[in-house]
Design a protein around this motif. Structure first.
Motif, PDB file in Angstrom:
ATOM      1  N   UNK A   8      -4.942  -1.768  -6.954  1.00  0.00           N
ATOM      2  CA  UNK A   8      -4.914  -0.441  -7.404  1.00  0.00           C
ATOM      3  C   UNK A   8      -3.786   0.054  -8.151  1.00  0.00           C
ATOM      4  N   UNK A   9      -3.945   0.409  -9.441  1.00  0.00           N
ATOM      5  CA  UNK A   9      -2.950   0.768 -10.127  1.00  0.00           C
ATOM      6  C   UNK A   9      -3.025   1.839 -10.909  1.00  0.00           C
ATOM      7  N   UNK A  10      -3.951   2.943 -10.380  1.00  0.00           N
ATOM      8  CA  UNK A  10      -3.985   4.123 -11.037  1.00  0.00           C
ATOM      9  C   UNK A  10      -3.192   5.164 -10.451  1.00  0.00           C
ATOM     10  N   UNK A  11      -2.714   5.086  -9.366  1.00  0.00           N
ATOM     11  CA  UNK A  11      -1.843   5.780  -8.590  1.00  0.00           C
ATOM     12  C   UNK A  11      -1.195   5.222  -7.286  1.00  0.00           C
TER      13      UNK A  11
ATOM     14  N   UNK B 167       6.279  -2.763  -6.319  1.00  0.00           N
ATOM     15  CA  UNK B 167       5.390  -4.127  -6.463  1.00  0.00           C
ATOM     16  C   UNK B 167       4.766  -4.085  -7.872  1.00  0.00           C
ATOM     17  N   UNK B 168       3.654  -4.850  -7.902  1.00  0.00           N
ATOM     18  CA  UNK B 168       3.137  -4.903  -9.240  1.00  0.00           C
ATOM     19  C   UNK B 168       1.921  -3.635  -9.324  1.00  0.00           C
ATOM     20  N   UNK B 169       1.492  -3.378  -8.157  1.00  0.00           N
ATOM     21  CA  UNK B 169       0.659  -2.170  -7.993  1.00  0.00           C
ATOM     22  C   UNK B 169       0.582  -1.763  -6.569  1.00  0.00           C
ATOM     23  N   UNK B 170      -0.329  -0.826  -6.321  1.00  0.00           N
ATOM     24  CA  UNK B 170      -0.870  -0.277  -5.158  1.00  0.00           C
ATOM     25  C   UNK B 170      -1.796  -0.671  -4.529  1.00  0.00           C
TER      26      UNK B 170
ATOM     27  N   UNK C 206      -3.110  -1.531 -14.734  1.00  0.00           N
ATOM     28  CA  UNK C 206      -3.419  -3.233 -14.526  1.00  0.00           C
ATOM     29  C   UNK C 206      -3.431  -3.582 -13.319  1.00  0.00           C
ATOM     30  N   UNK C 207      -4.515  -4.102 -12.659  1.00  0.00           N
ATOM     31  CA  UNK C 207      -4.679  -4.365 -11.289  1.00  0.00           C
ATOM     32  C   UNK C 207      -5.043  -5.738 -11.340  1.00  0.00           C
ATOM     33  N   UNK C 208      -4.637  -6.398 -12.148  1.00  0.00           N
ATOM     34  CA  UNK C 208      -4.297  -8.143 -12.018  1.00  0.00           C
ATOM     35  C   UNK C 208      -2.916  -8.433 -11.735  1.00  0.00           C
ATOM     36  N   UNK C 209      -3.073  -9.359 -10.758  1.00  0.00           N
ATOM     37  CA  UNK C 209      -1.552  -9.818 -10.272  1.00  0.00           C
ATOM     38  C   UNK C 209      -0.620  -9.936 -11.242  1.00  0.00           C
TER      39      UNK C 209
ATOM     40  N   UNK D  96       0.859  -1.142   0.079  1.00  0.00           N
ATOM     41  CA  UNK D  96       0.108  -0.048   0.005  1.00  0.00           C
ATOM     42  C   UNK D  96       0.755   1.212   0.042  1.00  0.00           C
ATOM     43  N   UNK D  97       0.663   1.987  -0.877  1.00  0.00           N
ATOM     44  CA  UNK D  97       1.201   3.335  -1.123  1.00  0.00           C
ATOM     45  C   UNK D  97       0.850   4.193   0.247  1.00  0.00           C
TER      46      UNK D  97
END
Lengths: 322, 422
Positions: free
Chosen positions: B345-348, B328-331, B107-110, B54-55
């Motif tokens: 969450x990959x938007x920001x 990470x792959x996303x937040x 992209x919010x898929x692992x 988590x950011x």
């Protein structure tokens, strides 16, 4: 008893709730750092926010004409419940406070926090009376532990605390001595292989009216610790022998966040995973005689005088159940 | 697939440069030598926070906002920069660190997101691209090295399949030495039943057979395999690097007693011995339930590990030559779900870059007040990768030749973020 008679939806998450018996109002601690004075009978219902904390408010009690709150900022605040103004603020814990419990005569109360200390406070003066230390600051796997739960026996002589790894300490209040330690290890899931971290812990405690038994609530072992997917769990202990009398495993998943011994002998538990649940445990038959889902995860609840109505602090709402 | 060779628009930045110095047209030999010297001895340690950290509980806290969660922000040793209170030790290292707070990777898929953040782009139907570690190994590894070029730790089982290294068209020579089950590489020791003399004789026989096979053939796969075997003696000798028990107890305690801590200590030992790229994966951050308790555990551990690693590298004079990345792959979603979790969450979202080539004490990009969208300067995966290459002294526009097709290190249009580069 899980019928929702009023559903007061809000954007906040409510973690704790108490009743002010003199003034017939509720006080609830929320995720925005406020303590809310709630009058649910009004139309529209009154939610008056009181500013003073930084961080989630996780404990609230009414005692001797005051409301006392605790939060993740490590502070305790005494409030005037009528004027809704802070009377006193005390830095109480070095880390996040997880909960409060009030003594039967309201002369003192206890707080627990992630500094792994239980502190006993004088209700009126706000002075620290005693510190109880006996929970390890780190888990066996070397991660920070958390001190989640505290409860006080009906005679005010015993106090129980419980932590993330399932350790329960029962203390003699007058001396600060540990009377008994219990390990409720099923409620702590350490995943050493798939995800290499943990979930769980004992989240709720409740003494029997005679003080000879202790109930502990949480969640059973979890397969996928990304989610609260363990079965809800309540363990019943004999405090004289330290033995587990029975473990009640619910059909519903999630944490048992609060336990209350009903005057008629049954025990009421509430909690949840992504949704909420209400469970009624019959100790004599060792059965969960009722378990029903509710719309939102319940973090805390308090009853009316007749113990016929329950006010629940939930994710995004205050719910009134009958 | 025919042979992969390194070229560039200017035809000098690849293949070790020195051999093709005569072909230089637009830059002088001195510049090439300087660039080569600049690259040598540089390393990357990637702390891969698998599952999505988590950011909001690390690099981009939002205290007091509905999305902010229970934790506060704390000041760091760089005025004006705050991070989560879960990172008090890291707060002392911001002078070496750049934070990017505006990754928007969509992209919010692992699986897909993990591949994207390993490759900096998407594979094509007929082209598998090398990942960051393989490119760093290719660019910074030395043919005479006695240590591996690319080492990857991933012990947890969750998410491992999408986080494995990929050398793509660079060939097996640049595959990661992948450690999943044990701390020590498997099958590295000579079997006790085989004497040293027999072991050497087997190697010589294999070389002879390989030479015969290669005669008159042009096969990148066979050449890559032969090169891999030529590195075996060095790799066997490097086994002791993977054993942290040789470190003083105080050093082991500095990194912490967890597996992640001890593997990161090994990562430092490896880069000190010359390994260009080490990935230490810490899984699994996928906190759909009880996000704050999960992050209390995992960020506290990360904080200790980062503090130890940056302190250790600095004291050894390695930090200015080593880039430490947390990625990470996303937040995770600003919205807090009913299980007190945060979702994909990959938007920001955020990452950090510390050390080599980085302008310390910088923050790039901005999320909006609640962390729902990028407010300033969105950053895509390709731009992050171009920035990493640039920090390491590698021209991100450099091209590999995949047959007749030139393939740049990052997709065209991906420019480095100059604001975070030293």
């Amino acid at each position: 008893m899980s019928k929702v008679v009023k559903d007061l939806q809000r954007r906040e998450i409510f973690f704790c709730i108490t009743r002010d018996l003199e003034n017939h109002q509720l006080f609830a601690g929320a995720s925005d750092g406020r303590v809310y004075r709630v009058i649910p009978e009004c139309e529209p219902p009154v939610f008056l926010g009181m500013d003073g904390h930084r961080g989630y408010v996780t404990g609230v009690i009414c005692a001797r004409g005051c409301v006392i709150s605790a939060a993740f900022d490590g502070a305790l605040i005494w409030w005037d419940p009528v004027e809704c103004k802070p009377l006193r603020k005390v830095p109480a814990h070095a880390r996040w406070i997880r909960g409060l419990a009030l003594s039967p005569d309201e002369s003192w109360f206890a707080s627990v926090g992630d500094d792994m200390v239980c502190r006993i406070w004088d209700t009126e003066s706000g002075l620290l009376r005693r510190e109880l230390t006996g929970h390890a600051p780190r888990t066996p796997q070397h991660f920070p532990s958390m001190l989640f739960a505290v409860a006080i026996a009906a005679d005010g002589q015993q106090l129980a605390t419980a932590d993330k790894v399932g350790k329960i300490n029962v203390w003699e209040v007058s001396s600060g001595a540990v009377l008994r330690s219990i390990q409720a290890e099923t409620m702590y899931t350490w995943d050493p292989k798939q995800r290499i971290h943990s979930i769980g812990g004992v989240r709720s405690l409740c003494f029997s009216p005679d003080g000879r038994q202790l109930l502990a609530g949480g969640m059973g072992q979890v397969g996928n610790i990304d989610h609260l997917e363990g079965k809800s769990r309540m363990e019943q202990y004999d405090l004289e022998r330290g033995d587990l009398i029975h473990a009640f495993e619910g059909e519903l998943k999630g944490l048992v966040e609060k336990l209350v011994w009903h005057p008629q002998g049954q025990v009421i538990g509430m909690g949840g995973d992504h949704g909420g649940f209400v469970q009624i445990y019959d100790l004599s038959s060792r059965a969960i005689v009722q378990q029903e889902k509710t719309a939102a995860h319940i973090h805390d609840f308090v009853s009316n005088d007749a113990v016929s109505r329950y006010y629940a602090a939930c994710h995004g709402r205050i719910a009134i159940l009958e | 697939m025919t042979g992969i060779r390194s070229i560039s628009r200017r035809r000098f930045l690849g293949t070790g440069a020195l051999g093709s110095a005569a072909a230089l047209t637009t830059r002088g030999l001195e510049q090439v030598l300087a660039a080569e010297a600049h690259r040598q001895g540089k390393h990357v340690i990637l702390l891969w926070l698998a599952g999505g950290a988590s950011q909001l509980e690390t690099w981009d806290p939002k205290p007091g906002r509905p999305t902010g969660g229970p934790f506060q922000a704390i000041s760091t040793n760089v005025p004006g920069i705050q991070i989560s209170e879960l990172m008090p030790r890291m707060a002392r290292h911001l002078q070496h660190t750049a934070i990017i707070r505006s990754l928007n990777t969509k992209d919010g898929d692992h699986g897909g997101a993990s591949r994207l953040m390993h490759l900096g782009r998407r594979d094509e139907p007929t082209v598998k691209f090398p990942d960051l570690g393989a490119i760093i190994a290719r660019e910074l590894g030395r043919t005479d090295s006695q240590v591996p070029d690319y080492v990857s730790f991933y012990t947890a089982t969750e998410g491992r399949g999408t986080s494995l290294g990929q050398s793509g068209f660079l060939g097996a020579r640049y595959n990661a030495m992948s450690l999943t089950q044990e701390q020590l590489p498997a099958n590295l020791r000579r079997l006790e039943q085989i004497s040293e003399i027999d072991h050497r004789a087997r190697g010589e026989l294999r070389d002879t057979l390989s030479d015969q096979f290669m005669r008159g053939r042009e096969s990148a796969a066979a050449a890559s395999q032969r090169e891999a075997y030529q590195r075996v003696p060095g790799l066997m000798a490097s086994e002791k690097l993977f054993d942290p028990s040789g470190e003083p107890l105080s050093m082991r305690a500095l990194y912490g007693e967890t597996l992640f801590g001890q593997q990161t200590l090994v990562a430092r030992r490896l880069v000190e011995a010359g390994v260009p790229f080490v990935k230490v994966s810490r899984a699994w951050w996928d906190s759909h339930g009880q996000n704050f308790e999960t992050h209390l555990e995992l960020v506290s551990e990360l904080d200790q590990v980062l503090d130890a690693l940056l302190t250790d590298l600095q004291q050894r004079g390695l930090l200015e030559r080593t880039l430490v990345i947390t990625l990470s792959e996303f937040g995770r979603t600003p919205a807090i779900n009913a299980s007190l979790g945060r979702d994909h969450f990959a938007t920001v979202w955020s990452c950090s870059l510390s050390g080599c080539g980085i302008l310390g004490g910088s923050v790039y990009g901005k999320s909006d007040d609640d962390g729902n969208d990028v407010a300033e300067s969105p950053v895509a995966a390709g731009e992050l990768f171009a920035t990493i290459f640039q920090a390491m002294g590698i021209d991100h526009r450099k091209e590999y030749a995949l047959g007749a097709r030139p393939v740049p290190l990052t997709n065209p249009g991906s420019e480095p973020i100059k604001a975070v580069l030293a």
